[in-house]
Scaffold this motif. Structure first.
Motif, PDB file in Angstrom:
ATOM      1  N   LEU A   1      77.278  52.673  25.476  1.00  0.00           N
ATOM      2  CA  LEU A   1      78.579  52.263  24.949  1.00  0.00           C
ATOM      3  C   LEU A   1      79.692  53.092  25.594  1.00  0.00           C
ATOM      4  O   LEU A   1      80.732  52.552  25.981  1.00  0.00           O
ATOM      5  N   ARG A   2      79.454  54.392  25.713  1.00  0.00           N
ATOM      6  CA  ARG A   2      80.453  55.275  26.345  1.00  0.00           C
ATOM      7  C   ARG A   2      80.657  54.914  27.823  1.00  0.00           C
ATOM      8  O   ARG A   2      81.786  54.892  28.308  1.00  0.00           O
TER       9      ARG A   2
ATOM     10  N   ALA B   1      67.876  47.905  24.981  1.00  0.00           N
ATOM     11  CA  ALA B   1      68.245  48.734  23.834  1.00  0.00           C
ATOM     12  C   ALA B   1      69.598  49.378  24.111  1.00  0.00           C
ATOM     13  O   ALA B   1      69.817  49.968  25.157  1.00  0.00           O
ATOM     14  N   THR B   2      70.487  49.230  23.165  1.00  0.00           N
ATOM     15  CA  THR B   2      71.811  49.813  23.300  1.00  0.00           C
ATOM     16  C   THR B   2      71.769  51.248  22.813  1.00  0.00           C
ATOM     17  O   THR B   2      71.174  51.542  21.793  1.00  0.00           O
TER      18      THR B   2
ATOM     19  N   ALA C   1      67.987  54.023  17.327  1.00  0.00           N
ATOM     20  CA  ALA C   1      68.357  52.709  17.857  1.00  0.00           C
ATOM     21  C   ALA C   1      68.605  51.689  16.743  1.00  0.00           C
ATOM     22  O   ALA C   1      69.573  50.922  16.794  1.00  0.00           O
ATOM     23  N   ASP C   2      67.760  51.687  15.710  1.00  0.00           N
ATOM     24  CA  ASP C   2      67.945  50.713  14.628  1.00  0.00           C
ATOM     25  C   ASP C   2      69.203  51.011  13.817  1.00  0.00           C
ATOM     26  O   ASP C   2      69.880  50.100  13.337  1.00  0.00           O
ATOM     27  N   GLU C   3      69.556  52.288  13.664  1.00  0.00           N
ATOM     28  CA  GLU C   3      70.780  52.650  12.952  1.00  0.00           C
ATOM     29  C   GLU C   3      72.011  52.226  13.755  1.00  0.00           C
ATOM     30  O   GLU C   3      73.004  51.758  13.189  1.00  0.00           O
ATOM     31  N   LEU C   4      71.941  52.392  15.076  1.00  0.00           N
ATOM     32  CA  LEU C   4      73.032  51.977  15.943  1.00  0.00           C
ATOM     33  C   LEU C   4      73.207  50.460  15.867  1.00  0.00           C
ATOM     34  O   LEU C   4      74.331  49.954  15.788  1.00  0.00           O
TER      35      LEU C   4
ATOM     36  N   GLY D   1      77.731  41.228  22.390  1.00  0.00           N
ATOM     37  CA  GLY D   1      77.067  41.506  23.661  1.00  0.00           C
ATOM     38  C   GLY D   1      76.071  42.657  23.573  1.00  0.00           C
ATOM     39  O   GLY D   1      75.184  42.781  24.419  1.00  0.00           O
ATOM     40  N   TYR D   2      76.197  43.478  22.559  1.00  0.00           N
ATOM     41  CA  TYR D   2      75.301  44.629  22.374  1.00  0.00           C
ATOM     42  C   TYR D   2      74.225  44.364  21.326  1.00  0.00           C
ATOM     43  O   TYR D   2      73.389  45.216  21.075  1.00  0.00           O
ATOM     44  N   LEU D   3      74.276  43.208  20.697  1.00  0.00           N
ATOM     45  CA  LEU D   3      73.301  42.856  19.666  1.00  0.00           C
ATOM     46  C   LEU D   3      72.215  41.955  20.243  1.00  0.00           C
ATOM     47  O   LEU D   3      72.454  41.254  21.229  1.00  0.00           O
ATOM     48  N   PRO D   4      71.036  41.953  19.619  1.00  0.00           N
ATOM     49  CA  PRO D   4      69.995  41.030  20.084  1.00  0.00           C
ATOM     50  C   PRO D   4      70.466  39.586  19.931  1.00  0.00           C
ATOM     51  O   PRO D   4      71.308  39.295  19.086  1.00  0.00           O
TER      52      PRO D   4
END
Length: 151
Positions: free
Chosen positions: A8-9, A2-3, A49-52, A91-94
């Motif tokens: 990200l920071r 989970a991102t 998480a889903d909004e991100l 790279g941050y997406l499923p």
């Protein structure tokens, strides 16, 4: 994995230390989009998480469309930059569904709804989108549903 905004920071700090220009600028753009989303509306909030993931999908779509536009305009250098940024965001997406998996999900949704013909597209899309959950671009899903309903 989970991102989170914090990951990200952290990755941005790593990219700065490594002097990775593409990764650094892409993560800055993504974090700016996240921050904009956080302060939109009546009150500032932290994104779930889903909004991100939704913000990341939007950013990926922007990069995909910009790469196509630059390619069409005869600017392969800019198109390549957009594709490099897209690779960072992805790279941050499923992981994305391949064509075979997507076709299977669509076929199952058609069977489940008993849909026939193009008029049932909305009904099938509703079921498929719930099971796809961001693992395939909406245009790909729509094209596959249309293809299978046309039969």
């Amino acid at each position: 994995m989970a991102t989170s905004e914090q990951s990200l920071r952290d990755d941005l700090q790593e990219a700065i230390r490594a002097r990775d220009e593409v990764r650094m600028s892409t993560l800055r753009m993504v974090l700016a989009a996240v921050q904009k989303e956080q302060v939109s509306g009546d009150t500032a909030r932290t994104l779930e998480a889903d909004e991100l993931q939704a913000v990341l999908r939007r950013e990926a779509k922007k990069r995909r469309e910009a790469a196509t536009a630059f390619e069409d305009a005869g600017r392969p250098d800019r198109a390549e930059r957009e594709r490099a940024e897209l690779a960072v965001v992805e790279g941050y997406l499923p992981a994305q569904l391949d064509d075979e998996e997507l076709a299977g999900l669509v076929a199952a949704a058609i069977e489940q709804t008993g849909a026939e013909g193009p008029r049932a597209m909305g009904q099938v899309m509703k079921v498929v989108q719930a099971s796809v959950a961001g693992r395939a671009d909406g245009a790909r899903v729509s094209a596959e549903v249309r293809r299978q309903l046309a039969g």
